[in-house]
Design a protein around this motif. Structure first.
Motif, PDB file in Angstrom:
ATOM      1  N   ILE A   8       2.993  -5.111 -10.871  1.00  0.00           N
ATOM      2  CA  ILE A   8       1.793  -4.615 -10.432  1.00  0.00           C
ATOM      3  C   ILE A   8       1.354  -4.843  -9.046  1.00  0.00           C
ATOM      4  O   ILE A   8       0.853  -4.071  -8.436  1.00  0.00           O
ATOM      5  CB  ILE A   8       0.661  -5.197 -11.386  1.00  0.00           C
ATOM      6  CG1 ILE A   8       0.952  -4.613 -12.665  1.00  0.00           C
ATOM      7  CG2 ILE A   8      -0.814  -4.649 -10.857  1.00  0.00           C
ATOM      8  CD1 ILE A   8       0.059  -5.267 -14.019  1.00  0.00           C
ATOM      9  N   THR A   9       1.640  -5.984  -8.592  1.00  0.00           N
ATOM     10  CA  THR A   9       1.377  -6.469  -7.185  1.00  0.00           C
ATOM     11  C   THR A   9       2.150  -5.608  -6.121  1.00  0.00           C
ATOM     12  O   THR A   9       1.653  -4.961  -5.295  1.00  0.00           O
ATOM     13  CB  THR A   9       1.660  -7.926  -6.880  1.00  0.00           C
ATOM     14  OG1 THR A   9       0.841  -8.688  -7.748  1.00  0.00           O
ATOM     15  CG2 THR A   9       1.222  -8.372  -5.563  1.00  0.00           C
ATOM     16  N   ARG A  10       3.405  -5.696  -6.291  1.00  0.00           N
ATOM     17  CA  ARG A  10       4.381  -4.590  -5.538  1.00  0.00           C
ATOM     18  C   ARG A  10       3.961  -3.028  -5.833  1.00  0.00           C
ATOM     19  O   ARG A  10       3.990  -2.521  -4.519  1.00  0.00           O
ATOM     20  CB  ARG A  10       5.878  -4.914  -5.990  1.00  0.00           C
ATOM     21  CG  ARG A  10       6.124  -6.207  -5.849  1.00  0.00           C
ATOM     22  CD  ARG A  10       5.943  -7.004  -4.427  1.00  0.00           C
ATOM     23  NE  ARG A  10       6.752  -8.075  -4.112  1.00  0.00           N
ATOM     24  CZ  ARG A  10       6.304  -9.214  -3.167  1.00  0.00           C
ATOM     25  NH1 ARG A  10       5.711  -8.680  -2.108  1.00  0.00           N
ATOM     26  NH2 ARG A  10       6.773 -10.401  -3.316  1.00  0.00           N
ATOM     27  N   LEU A  11       3.551  -2.735  -6.916  1.00  0.00           N
ATOM     28  CA  LEU A  11       3.047  -1.345  -7.123  1.00  0.00           C
ATOM     29  C   LEU A  11       1.994  -1.111  -6.189  1.00  0.00           C
ATOM     30  O   LEU A  11       1.794  -0.307  -5.525  1.00  0.00           O
ATOM     31  CB  LEU A  11       3.044  -0.956  -8.387  1.00  0.00           C
ATOM     32  CG  LEU A  11       2.434   0.459  -8.995  1.00  0.00           C
ATOM     33  CD1 LEU A  11       3.602   1.326  -8.386  1.00  0.00           C
ATOM     34  CD2 LEU A  11       2.145   0.536 -10.282  1.00  0.00           C
ATOM     35  N   CYS A  12       0.987  -1.994  -6.310  1.00  0.00           N
ATOM     36  CA  CYS A  12      -0.297  -1.766  -5.441  1.00  0.00           C
ATOM     37  C   CYS A  12      -0.096  -1.688  -3.889  1.00  0.00           C
ATOM     38  O   CYS A  12      -0.593  -0.886  -2.990  1.00  0.00           O
ATOM     39  CB  CYS A  12      -1.185  -2.861  -5.756  1.00  0.00           C
ATOM     40  SG  CYS A  12      -1.984  -2.959  -7.372  1.00  0.00           S
ATOM     41  N   PHE A  13       0.893  -2.592  -3.372  1.00  0.00           N
ATOM     42  CA  PHE A  13       1.296  -2.230  -2.115  1.00  0.00           C
ATOM     43  C   PHE A  13       1.939  -0.953  -1.683  1.00  0.00           C
ATOM     44  O   PHE A  13       1.743  -0.433  -0.531  1.00  0.00           O
ATOM     45  CB  PHE A  13       2.287  -3.443  -1.577  1.00  0.00           C
ATOM     46  CG  PHE A  13       3.144  -3.214  -0.646  1.00  0.00           C
ATOM     47  CD1 PHE A  13       2.559  -3.454   0.685  1.00  0.00           C
ATOM     48  CD2 PHE A  13       4.459  -2.654  -0.312  1.00  0.00           C
ATOM     49  CE1 PHE A  13       3.099  -2.998   2.149  1.00  0.00           C
ATOM     50  CE2 PHE A  13       4.980  -2.424   0.942  1.00  0.00           C
ATOM     51  CZ  PHE A  13       4.421  -2.653   2.201  1.00  0.00           C
ATOM     52  N   ASN A  14       2.927  -0.498  -2.620  1.00  0.00           N
ATOM     53  CA  ASN A  14       3.407   0.666  -2.418  1.00  0.00           C
ATOM     54  C   ASN A  14       2.418   1.885  -2.489  1.00  0.00           C
ATOM     55  O   ASN A  14       2.392   3.016  -1.808  1.00  0.00           O
ATOM     56  CB  ASN A  14       4.611   0.966  -3.283  1.00  0.00           C
ATOM     57  CG  ASN A  14       5.710   0.019  -3.058  1.00  0.00           C
ATOM     58  OD1 ASN A  14       6.246  -0.265  -1.741  1.00  0.00           O
ATOM     59  ND2 ASN A  14       6.257  -0.459  -4.250  1.00  0.00           N
ATOM     60  N   LEU A  15       1.492   1.978  -3.221  1.00  0.00           N
ATOM     61  CA  LEU A  15       0.690   2.704  -3.685  1.00  0.00           C
ATOM     62  C   LEU A  15      -0.236   2.976  -2.381  1.00  0.00           C
ATOM     63  O   LEU A  15      -0.808   4.020  -1.937  1.00  0.00           O
ATOM     64  CB  LEU A  15      -0.337   2.534  -4.706  1.00  0.00           C
ATOM     65  CG  LEU A  15       0.368   2.829  -6.241  1.00  0.00           C
ATOM     66  CD1 LEU A  15      -0.628   2.520  -7.374  1.00  0.00           C
ATOM     67  CD2 LEU A  15       0.802   4.256  -6.278  1.00  0.00           C
ATOM     68  N   ASN A  16      -0.652   1.776  -1.714  1.00  0.00           N
ATOM     69  CA  ASN A  16      -1.497   1.569  -0.432  1.00  0.00           C
ATOM     70  C   ASN A  16      -0.871   2.306   0.682  1.00  0.00           C
ATOM     71  O   ASN A  16      -1.327   2.991   1.322  1.00  0.00           O
ATOM     72  CB  ASN A  16      -1.958   0.318  -0.210  1.00  0.00           C
ATOM     73  CG  ASN A  16      -2.456  -0.016   1.210  1.00  0.00           C
ATOM     74  OD1 ASN A  16      -1.765  -0.520   2.121  1.00  0.00           O
ATOM     75  ND2 ASN A  16      -3.531   0.284   1.162  1.00  0.00           N
ATOM     76  N   LEU A  17       0.482   1.683   0.826  1.00  0.00           N
ATOM     77  CA  LEU A  17       1.268   2.129   1.873  1.00  0.00           C
ATOM     78  C   LEU A  17       1.422   3.498   1.898  1.00  0.00           C
ATOM     79  O   LEU A  17       0.962   4.468   2.998  1.00  0.00           O
ATOM     80  CB  LEU A  17       2.652   1.457   2.048  1.00  0.00           C
ATOM     81  CG  LEU A  17       3.472   1.813   3.087  1.00  0.00           C
ATOM     82  CD1 LEU A  17       3.079   1.624   4.538  1.00  0.00           C
ATOM     83  CD2 LEU A  17       5.085   1.412   2.706  1.00  0.00           C
TER      84      LEU A  17
END
Length: 328
Positions: free
Chosen positions: A90-99
């Motif tokens: 989830i943490t890595r997904l949030c980064f990618n969604l933000n980027l």
């Protein structure tokens, strides 16, 4: 963040470099985005088309910023993840969604500014708030489709569940490199080309047409400078060095060692620190647009100028004529 058999790679660099960066971005980004979103929400009735994109940009930043404390703990504990495999993804997904959400909404803002300058009558009159909401939903859907496959790659190394890699372990590194190259093209290169096309044509129009006033020119140039800053500092280095580092890991897995592997790894970690700066730099977008809700500091400065001018005028009526404007 990456698992490679090369003994020359300095993995300790990540734990020393990223936590201070994450802490700084968390504080600055949370304050700046919180202030910007508060301004937009307080003036909801004045919300215009471009501000819908700005609002989504702010939400994308907040989504990522809230995960930074967990990543700080991870690196302070020397890459020991204590929050479980699901939350790691989830943490890595949030980064990618933000980027990629940030890149997507910056592209929307750029296209909107392009249409406002180049096609102010023919196109802009047909765009409504509903259109901007629909486009925002499409951006989120597209970014989700691009990012979700990343969650299916293992984020741990073999049986070591204490790791939380931002890519994947070496077992799937070849497939991940192919996926990431496609992801880079659709999520970064295509929007970047669109932005370059919009601003290339816009610059021609701004420099050749006299009907465009200086205010519009200044706003467009300010946005262009912000985008140049974001792409040159945050986005371009990250995508270059991420793919190079993945390639070096593929070579390492094939027992092909190169002296540049350590340099690429360190450069990629630096680019990871730089790319997260976009969450602290994106609030600059709040200040650029004509439809933008005026920033409170600018309003206060404007009032102060009016008060100063009023005092100057009243004083000029009572002082000797020999006092000049430069003396105030």
């Amino acid at each position: 963040m990456n698992n490679t058999s090369s003994t020359t790679v300095n993995f300790d660099f990540t734990g020393k470099f990223l936590p201070p960066v994450f802490i700084s971005v968390f504080i600055i980004g949370l304050v700046a985005n919180g202030w910007g979103l508060k301004s937009l929400m307080q003036n909801w009735k004045k919300l215009k088309i471009v501000n819908v994109f700005v609002l989504n940009l702010g939400f994308a930043d907040i989504l990522y910023l809230l995960t930074l404390p967990f990543l700080v703990v991870y690196y302070v504990l020397k890459s020991k993840w204590i929050f479980g495999d699901v939350f790691c993804k989830i943490t890595r997904l949030c980064f990618n969604l933000n980027l990629y959400g940030s890149i997507g909404f910056l592209t929307c803002i750029s296209v909107y500014r392009y249409l406002a300058i180049v096609h102010p009558v023919r196109v802009m009159g047909r765009l409504t708030l509903t259109h901007s909401v629909v486009i925002s939903v499409m951006v989120w859907l597209l970014v989700s489709v691009q990012s979700l496959p990343d969650t299916f790659y293992p984020k741990t190394f073999e049986n070591n569940s204490e790791k939380c890699y931002d890519t994947t372990n070496n077992m799937y590194i070849e497939d991940y490199l192919k996926y990431n190259l496609g992801w880079t093209f659709t999520g970064f290169c295509v929007p970047f080309i669109i932005i370059l096309g919009c601003y290339g044509h816009m610059i021609v129009v701004l420099t050749t047409m006299t009907r465009i006033d200086n205010v519009q020119k200044r706003r467009s140039l300010k946005l262009l400078l912000i985008l140049i800053l974001l792409f040159s500092v945050c986005y371009i280095p990250y995508h270059i060095f991420k793919n190079l580092n993945l390639w070096s890991r593929v070579l390492s897995k094939q027992s092909i060692q190169h002296q540049w592997c350590n340099g690429v790894y360190i450069a990629q970690q630096i680019s990871r620190g730089l790319v997260c700066l976009n969450s602290a730099l994106n609030p600059l977008i709040y200040l650029h647009g004509k439809e933008e809700i005026p920033a409170r500091p600018r309003r206060l400065l404007r009032r102060a100028r009016h008060m100063f001018r009023g005092l100057s005028l009243s004083d000029s009526n009572s002082v000797a004529p020999t006092i000049t404007e430069e003396e105030f």
